[in-house]
Scaffold this active site. Structure first.
Site, PDB file in Angstrom:
ATOM      1  N   TYR A 132     -40.690 -11.319  30.565  1.00 10.23           N
ATOM      2  CA  TYR A 132     -40.459 -12.684  30.088  1.00 10.23           C
ATOM      3  C   TYR A 132     -41.765 -13.435  29.847  1.00 10.23           C
ATOM      4  CZ  TYR A 132     -35.521 -11.906  30.902  1.00 10.23           C
ATOM      5  OH  TYR A 132     -34.253 -11.399  30.845  1.00 10.23           O
ATOM      6  N   LYS A 178     -38.591   0.260  38.715  1.00  3.08           N
ATOM      7  CA  LYS A 178     -38.443   1.451  37.872  1.00  3.08           C
ATOM      8  C   LYS A 178     -39.812   2.129  37.790  1.00  3.08           C
ATOM      9  CE  LYS A 178     -35.903   4.032  35.096  1.00  3.08           C
ATOM     10  NZ  LYS A 178     -34.873   4.946  35.640  1.00  3.08           N
ATOM     11  N   ASP A 211     -31.649   1.439  37.740  1.00  4.88           N
ATOM     12  CA  ASP A 211     -30.408   2.038  37.228  1.00  4.88           C
ATOM     13  C   ASP A 211     -29.456   2.348  38.383  1.00  4.88           C
ATOM     14  OD1 ASP A 211     -32.481   3.749  37.875  1.00  4.88           O
ATOM     15  OD2 ASP A 211     -32.113   5.191  36.275  1.00  4.88           O
ATOM     16  N   ASP A 235     -32.749 -10.726  36.108  1.00  2.00           N
ATOM     17  CA  ASP A 235     -31.880 -11.470  35.193  1.00  2.00           C
ATOM     18  C   ASP A 235     -30.603 -10.663  34.934  1.00  2.00           C
ATOM     19  OD1 ASP A 235     -31.083 -13.484  33.539  1.00  2.00           O
ATOM     20  OD2 ASP A 235     -32.432 -12.999  31.892  1.00  2.00           O
ATOM     21  N   ASP A 239     -26.494 -11.329  36.545  1.00  3.14           N
ATOM     22  CA  ASP A 239     -25.252 -11.477  35.771  1.00  3.14           C
ATOM     23  C   ASP A 239     -24.230 -10.439  36.248  1.00  3.14           C
ATOM     24  OD1 ASP A 239     -26.506 -13.441  34.144  1.00  3.14           O
ATOM     25  OD2 ASP A 239     -25.376 -12.766  32.388  1.00  3.14           O
TER      26      ASP A 239
END
Ligand code: NAD
Length: 343
Positions: A132, A178, A211, A235, A239
């Site tokens: 971001y 990751k 993941d 982010d 959700d």
């Protein structure tokens, strides 16, 4: 429990003004109930709709009001996606005020369809860098490069924030990365978390790649307490976590720095529902609850949360996403009334 607070209010766009109005109704009930708490609202303009007037989505007047306020209460704004269009208002404010920790709780609530009744977790998302940071380049037609900033300093401070939170809660922290693919950047994040972990021997530490974390959140959400991760992963996972406990209509977030905070629903401006007085205001009302906590008004914050839970438990007033037909304003009125009753 006595104070006057200047709150910079950004109503936002799409459904923003409706959910912010609903939450201010609840804050007004808090003022009425507490007597000694006063809110002075500094109304601010921001978003894509103000660009023709100011040439920017975050006008200088708004920035000045934010600087004069104790905290910012923000509705969602619409962010254009075309290359070269302005950086999102939320991202600008997070960066400008160094609001480095984005705290997004996900908790099963009574009478709300959810995956399991015992979910109670908090995602702590690094809020100032990662993807971001958004420096993108077109190096040839049809070939783009996006850069991802990860620093030891930002990773360490968000890790410390998350460990402090875990210590006050269920004493478990899951860090998500990751590093098997983003070897350099996510190793910086990972090492910072592991180093900070040494200061918190009482907190159990779990490691998950992003993941696997997405899958385990669905498989065993009840086993999570605090999850700390980098900006974009946080982010997306927040959700997902909202989806586990009833959807975006209930998910609130706090953007916290050393001295300032911005409080908003996790959801966006949902343009297709704008102006219909239909969406769920609870996410924004729970953001107001987080604002009260930040201001140190913990009693008032507890009352707001209790009132939300009571209205949901009674199940008489429910918006469409919860299987009912109540309007945004009816839901807000029901919660505001409970605040007054719980005074
Ligand atoms: P969104 O969160 O606005 O909406 C996705 C869907 O979630 C909606 O269609 C609706 O079904 C549901 N939903 C959202 N809020 C709800 C509520 N209060 N009650 C019930 N259901 C609700 O996501 P989007 O459609 O991807 O984004 C729309 C715009 O919002 C975009 O311009 C995006 O950039 C912006 N956005 C802004 C912020 C922010 O200001 N912080 C955050 C996310 C997205």
């Amino acid at each position: 429990m006595a104070g006057t607070y200047r709150i910079a209010v950004i109503p936002g766009e799409g459904i923003g003004p409706e959910v912010v109005k609903a939450a201010l109704k609840v804050l007004d009930a808090v003022q009425e109930a507490a007597g000694s708490v006063r809110f002075e609202y500094l109304m601010c303009e921001a978003g894509v709709s103000v660009i023709p007037k100011y040439g920017t989505n975050l006008p200088e007047e708004t920035v000045e009001k934010l600087k004069q306020s104790h905290a910012c209460f923000k509705g969602p704004v619409t962010t254009p996606e075309e290359p070269g269009s302005p950086v999102s208002v939320a991202v600008k404010i997070r960066t400008m005020f160094d609001l480095y920790a984005n705290v997004r709780p996900a908790r099963s609530l009574p009478n709300v369809p959810c995956l399991r009744p015992d979910i109670d977790l908090v995602i702590v998302r690094e809020n100032t860098e990662g993807f971001y940071y958004a420096r993108e380049f077109e190096i040839a037609p049809g070939v783009g490069i996006s850069t991802r900033l990860i620093t030891r300093r930002a990773s360490e401070r968000v890790a410390r924030f998350a460990f402090n939170l875990a210590r006050k809660r269920k004493k478990k922290l899951t860090y998500v990365h990751k590093a098997n693919i983003l070897k350099l950047t996510d190793s910086i994040f990972k090492q910072a978390v592991l180093d900070v972990a040494e200061e918190y021997p009482e907190v159990e530490v779990e490691e998950l790649r992003v993941d696997a974390a997405a899958m385990q959140l669905v498989r065993r959400p009840q086993t999570f307490d605090v999850i700390v991760t980098t900006n974009m992963f946080g982010d997306i996972l927040s959700d997902e976590a909202a989806g586990l406990v009833g959807g975006l209509g209930l998910a609130a977030g706090a953007n916290l720095g050393e001295k300032y905070g911005m409080f908003e629903p996790v959801h966006g401006s949902a343009p297709k529902y704008a102006g219909q007085n239909k969406v769920n205001p609870v996410a924004t009302i729970l953001a107001a609850k987080m604002l009260l906590e930040f201001l140190g008004e913990t009693g008032a914050a507890e009352k707001v949360e209790k009132s939300v839970i009571e209205v949901l438990r009674e199940g008489k007033v429910k918006t469409y996403d919860l299987g009912g037909s109540a309007t945004t304003s009816q839901m807000a009125e029901a919660i505001a009334e409970k605040v007054l009753q719980n005074a």
